[in-house]
Design an enzyme around this catalytic site. Structure first.
Site, short mmCIF file in Angstrom:
data_model
loop_
_atom_site.label_atom_id
_atom_site.label_comp_id
_atom_site.label_asym_id
_atom_site.label_seq_id
_atom_site.Cartn_x
_atom_site.Cartn_y
_atom_site.Cartn_z
N GLU A 22 -23.49 -11.73 11.38
CA GLU A 22 -24.25 -12.71 10.60
C GLU A 22 -23.39 -13.76 9.92
OE1 GLU A 22 -27.85 -10.95 9.06
OE2 GLU A 22 -26.96 -8.99 9.31
N ASN B 271 -13.58 -5.83 19.76
CA ASN B 271 -13.61 -6.51 21.05
C ASN B 271 -13.52 -8.02 20.82
OD1 ASN B 271 -14.16 -7.64 23.51
ND2 ASN B 271 -16.02 -6.46 23.92
#
Lengths: 729, 320
Positions: A694, A621
């Site tokens: 991260e 996405n």
């Protein structure tokens, strides 16, 4: 643009977070914290608190709620509050008051008189360095490791033989996740057992921990967390309010709601450790690295809950070098528990390593990008397993062109009253995945449910599940209802280690393929609409005679189910890391670029431009991916210039609220540019994604420090960087 | 927050009679009540009192209940007042906080705000935790061995530079006090921050006319770009004729226990040419008598640099 499925409920206030749940008869709990850092509780005078109107229960280590220490698969031995009188840090939970209202509980808590037998506390990281110990062997291996070229005796020899060396020590501050949603819970018991509404990173872990702590059957615990207001590693373990609310609710026979105050969140949860890191780099005059030494010290609480693996998270893998030596020490202190926080190891580790690489580029008079490209690694040093898919050079090339890197001059430039500098750094985060099970239910109304117990604490997993589910079932995302945040669902999709997309995504693909197989078997079974015929599946339809073509004889899966008078058809799919780890090394990579402005008189450091270019496998996405990247990069600015817990001699955090623990405001954050090179990594998992939760914080602080050096000629080796660090008089 | 009785008087006389703690915007009082630092039993909401209006006829008269955002946006307000207001807090807080309440806001010292810690200002005689503790944000001027907390207001800084006065109204009638005399240094009684008497209310802020203050500015140096208190700030105004400084006003914030006018710096600027060297020489005087603590020694340098920066931005229009 693909809208986040949880966006509308969140921005319209429809999303119900844990403490938004209310029940008839519900009582409120308030946690009491210690005000010393080391010692033992001598007495707690609770008479006045107990006699406060509305108070239903006062619990202390002298009159505790019974809780057993749980052991979790991922986090090891846990900690449950109020079970002993030992105090190991300032702000440790030592009491719990339950009352008819929050105010009554809090006011009664203030009446508790605590006396301690105090012992001297060791709270200073600098002083604790003297008593540092080897870190325990963890998931990343032994605390010390070296790789030496043939004939080289030691890393010292390799450094001594290097034509150019740099050697410096860097410091990073302890930090708190400071998620918007404080740790909180609502606990309700009924005939079936316990239901706990509590924000976490995956409902399965807390359900297991609560069952153990309360000594009840796992099947009797139901943990619900469809919405989580941020976690970032700080909501992996079951929180103190969840344990206490559950135990107190059982004790008083009423639902109990408990939430930490913002101030309490800073000590009664867990923090990122502080680190000191010494990095020595040796290179040939042409920039070829021949020796990397990275020694790390991490603060840790007396319980040794967690150390920040800065050497293992960076120098172990990032650059090609013939000689490598890393070490990791732990510095036990009387400080609150430490734990995972966004890019644990990589984030603070990259500040040291990537600053050192910049220092080496200065020493060599080389372009910092050129130096990094020269030392690009095909595999971690000393290992045979090559990176499955690594496009770091391309990230730097694209980034340099987009950012105008060629305009950079060694001494920066001046714009009015501002000194302007550019900096760069490498970002890396390992490519991981966890075991995951996903359930898919096809329903007779031609919709499907894709479900797993994990969490979407803002990461976008809910939307990713619908997208991968739709793709795997060959239907539109509108037909898919994704479900997360409920321990009754199949276990998977834990938010941690940037793994959720690869883990839950690949399990979704397996589940889809299984449920389609069963659908086809059902359709061609006796009494089925295609009895005895071969079938094939495409476009959400079952085709007769095994042939898929337009206008072919076919039925939607809903029509098949209806024809067979079935409401639904369910299958699960499970995946786990496996033999791929014996064939390749896995990691996401990125190039960070930053422009800073430093005022020539008053020395404020302001970030004026940021660009991150990342190689994170397939992107599911793009909208949510960019959002994740922005969040991490902003957090990197925060780590570089703002965030740091200030531990006082008595162990108190001097800045334990959001007025003192600064994070950036909008005005601190410039326009941020991101770019993704998209090379699906199907060697890691069949979904091709490596995850990017991260990586985008990694390297930002170093890029900023390197840009400050470019602007001012001053090398700052401690974060957060403050304006006084640049005042020369 | 503890239960309290609320009254909402419509007249000043009625307000005087309540004996309650006055509530205007609530941005300090409510905050500190949540922290249990202030525990009033009676609260008097004064927002219905007729203390509104900004009059720019001769100098400036500002009703004490005018909101910070309204004052900042008023075209007749001197630039350094307006800028100091706009660099304060957030838009939401500026929409709530009154100008009178702003001048009475309490210190941001973390020990004052934590009831578990000793603090002479909150609990006289309990000791000062900041002197040996986290004191990076604290004062280098005007402190005592009992208290080193800074005064947090931005707008008080230009107001003392402009020699503003306060109209006060109490049971014994009305009086006018210079803002510079209104604040008391901590000395032996840090719990006493100003000369307000029990039940007395600020009704109006009066800024004497000073036409050349139309050429003034306020510079705020802080740890982030917005929504943060000053490490150091400076309000400066210059009266210049023929390239020579005729008169000057200079005051600093974030470094002292009260908004701090620097008469010595002003005197050193008078008669000097408008030039960086004049600014630096005059600003050096700001370092005199400073008493830095363990973590805020940098403020001695920063205060001088901030004054020079403000004077340069005023005279050269330096970039922000």
């Amino acid at each position: 643009m693909i809208a986040r499925l949880d966006a509308a409920p969140k921005v319209t206030g429809q999303a119900k977070y844990a403490v938004d749940h209310n029940f008839p008869g519900m009582a409120y709990g308030y946690v009491v914290l210690s005000t010393i850092a080391n010692g033992e509780l001598a007495a707690m005078e609770v008479t006045a608190a107990r006699h406060t109107p509305g108070v239903l229960g006062v619990y202390t280590p002298f009159e505790p709620l019974e809780l057993r220490t749980p052991i979790s698969q991922m986090l090891g031995e846990g900690w449950v509050p109020l079970q002993d009188k030992e105090i190991a840090y300032y702000g440790q939970p030592i009491g719990f008051v339950v009352a008819e209202t929050f105010e009554a509980a809090r006011d009664a808590a203030a009446l508790i008189e605590v006396s301690y037998t105090e012992r001297p506390a060791l709270t200073s990281f600098a002083e604790g360095l003297a008593t540092a110990e080897d870190a325990k062997t963890g998931p990343r291996g032994a605390p010390s490791l070296s790789v030496l070229a043939e004939g080289v005796e030691s890393i010292e020899d390799a450094l001594a033989a290097s034509e150019v060396t740099v050697d410096a020590t860097y410091e990073t501050a302890s930090q708190n996740h400071a998620a918007m949603e404080p740790h909180s819970a609502v606990a309700v018991w009924n005939a079936d057992g316990l239901t706990v509404y509590t924000g976490n990173q995956g409902s399965h872990g807390p359900a297991d921990e609560l069952a153990q702590a309360l000594n009840i059957e796992h099947s009797a615990v139901h943990v619900v967390n469809p919405y989580v207001g941020g976690a970032f590693g700080g909501k992996g373990a079951t929180s103190t309010p969840a344990f206490l609310a559950a135990a107190a609710a059982r004790n008083i026979g009423r639902p109990v709601k408990a939430a930490l105050t913002r101030e309490q969140v800073f000590t009664a949860t867990a923090t990122r450790p502080a680190t000191v890191q010494r990095v020595s780099l040796g290179a040939r005059n042409d920039g070829t690295l021949v020796a990397v030494r990275h020694d790390s010290w991490s603060s840790t609480p007396m319980s040794r809950s967690f150390i920040e693996p800065t050497s293992h998270g960076t120098s172990r893998e990032w650059y090609a070098t013939e000689n490598l030596a890393i070490s990791q020490k732990a510095v036990p202190l009387n400080i609150p528990p430490t734990t995972f926080m966004r890019a644990p190891g990589e984030a603070p580790g990259s500040f040291a390593l990537e600053s050192a690489v910049d220092e080496l580029a200065v020493a060599l008079n080389m372009d910092p990008i050129g130096l990094r490209k020269r030392n690009n690694s095909a595999a971690p040093p000393g290992e045979d397993l090559q990176w499955s898919s690594k496009h770091l050079d391309e990230c730097f090339d694209i980034g340099a062109a987009r950012f105008g890197w060629s305009e950079r001059t060694p001494g920066g430039r001046v714009d009015g009253d501002w000194l302007v500098g550019l900096g760069t750094a490498t970002a890396m985060f390992p490519g991981l995945r966890f075991p995951a099970t996903v359930g898919i239910t096809l329903r007779a109304d031609d919709t499907a449910v894709v479900a797993t117990s994990g969490a979407d604490p803002g990461t976008g997993l809910l939307t990713v599940l619908s997208l991968i589910g739709a793709e795997s079932l060959d239907i539109s995302p509108e037909q898919v209802t994704p479900r997360l945040g409920d321990s009754a669902l199949p276990p998977g999709g834990t938010s941690g280690g940037s793994t959720a997309t690869a883990s839950a995504g690949s399990a979704t693909m397996v589940a889809a393929s299984t449920v389609i197989d069963e659908l086809l078997r059902l359709a061609s079974s006796p009494g089925g609409p295609f009895d005895g015929r071969e079938t094939a599946y495409a476009d959400g339809r079952v085709f007769a005679d095994g042939r898929v073509f337009a206008d072919g004889e076919s039925m939607t899966f809903g029509e098949v189910l209806r024809a067979m008078e079935r409401i639904s058809l369910t299958a699960t799919g499970s995946t786990a890391p496996g033999e791929e780890r014996t064939k390749h090394s896995f990691g996401s990579w990125g190039a960070q670029f930053c422009e800073v402005r430093v005022h020539r008189l008053t020395r404020e450091i302001r970030v004026s431009r940021l660009l991150g270019v990342f190689d994170a496998g397939r992107i599911i996405n793009p909208t949510a991916a960019r959002s994740q990247l922005l969040g991490g990069m902003i957090w990197g600015v925060s780590a570089a210039l703002h965030e740091g817990l200030d531990v006082e001699a008595n162990g108190r955090f001097a800045n334990a609220d959001l007025a003192g623990y600064l994070v950036p405001v909008n005005a601190d954050i410039p326009e941020i540019d991101t770019h993704l090179v998209e090379y699906p990594d199907t060697l890691l998992s069949n979904v091709g994604a490596r995850g990017l939760g991260e990586i985008s914080i990694v390297g930002v602080a170093a890029a900023i420090a390197n840009a400050v050096y470019n602007a001012t000629g001053i090398r700052l080796r401690r974060i957060p960087m403050m304006l006084e660090d640049l005042l020369e008089d | 927050m503890r239960p309290f009785e609320l009254s909402t008087p419509a007249t000043l006389e009625a307000a005087m009679d309540t004996g309650g703690t006055f509530l205007a915007g609530g941005t300090t009082l409510v905050d500190l009540m949540k922290l249990d630092v202030l525990t009033p039993r009676r609260i008097t909401d004064i927002n219905a009192l007729p203390l509104y209006g900004i009059d720019t006829g001769d100098g400036l008269r500002i009703g004490a209940l005018e909101r910070m955002s309204e004052v900042a946006a008023h075209p007749g307000v001197y630039p350094m007042i307006s800028r100091a207001l706009l660099l304060s807090a957030s838009q939401q807080l500026r929409n709530m906080a009154s100008i009178g309440g702003n001048l009475l806001q309490r210190t941001r010292c973390g020990y004052f705000r934590d009831v578990t810690m000793p603090c002479n200002k909150r609990d006289p005689g309990s000791g000062c935790s900041a002197i040996g503790g986290a004191n990076r944000m604290h004062a280098i001027l005007g402190s005592s061995r009992h208290c080193v907390a800074t005064h947090a207001s931005d707008v008080a800084v230009p107001l003392v530079a402009l020699d503003a006065q306060l109209r006060l109204r109490g049971a014994e009638g009305e009086r006018t006090v210079r803002l510079a005399d209104f604040y008391r240094l901590p000395g032996d009684t840090p719990e006493v921050e100003n000369v307000l008497r029990q039940g007395e209310l600020i009704t109006e802020v009066i800024v004497p006319r000073l036409d050349w203050a139309a050429w003034s500015t306020y510079v705020k140096v802080r740890d982030r770009q917005s929504y943060e208190f000053a490490l150091c700030s400076a309000a400066v105004a210059l009266d210049v004729a023929g390239g020579v400084i005729v008169d000057a006003r200079v005051a600093v914030g974030g470094v002292a226990t009260a908004p701090w006018r620097l008469a010595g710096v002003e005197a050193a600027l008078r008669g000097e040419p408008v030039a960086r060297a004049s600014f630096e020489a005059a600003a050096a005087i700001a370092g005199h008598g400073t008493e830095p603590l363990s973590q805020n020694g940098f403020k001695v340098s920063l205060v001088k640099r901030t004054i020079v920066r403000a004077l340069l931005e005023l005279t050269e229009g330096g970039s922000r």
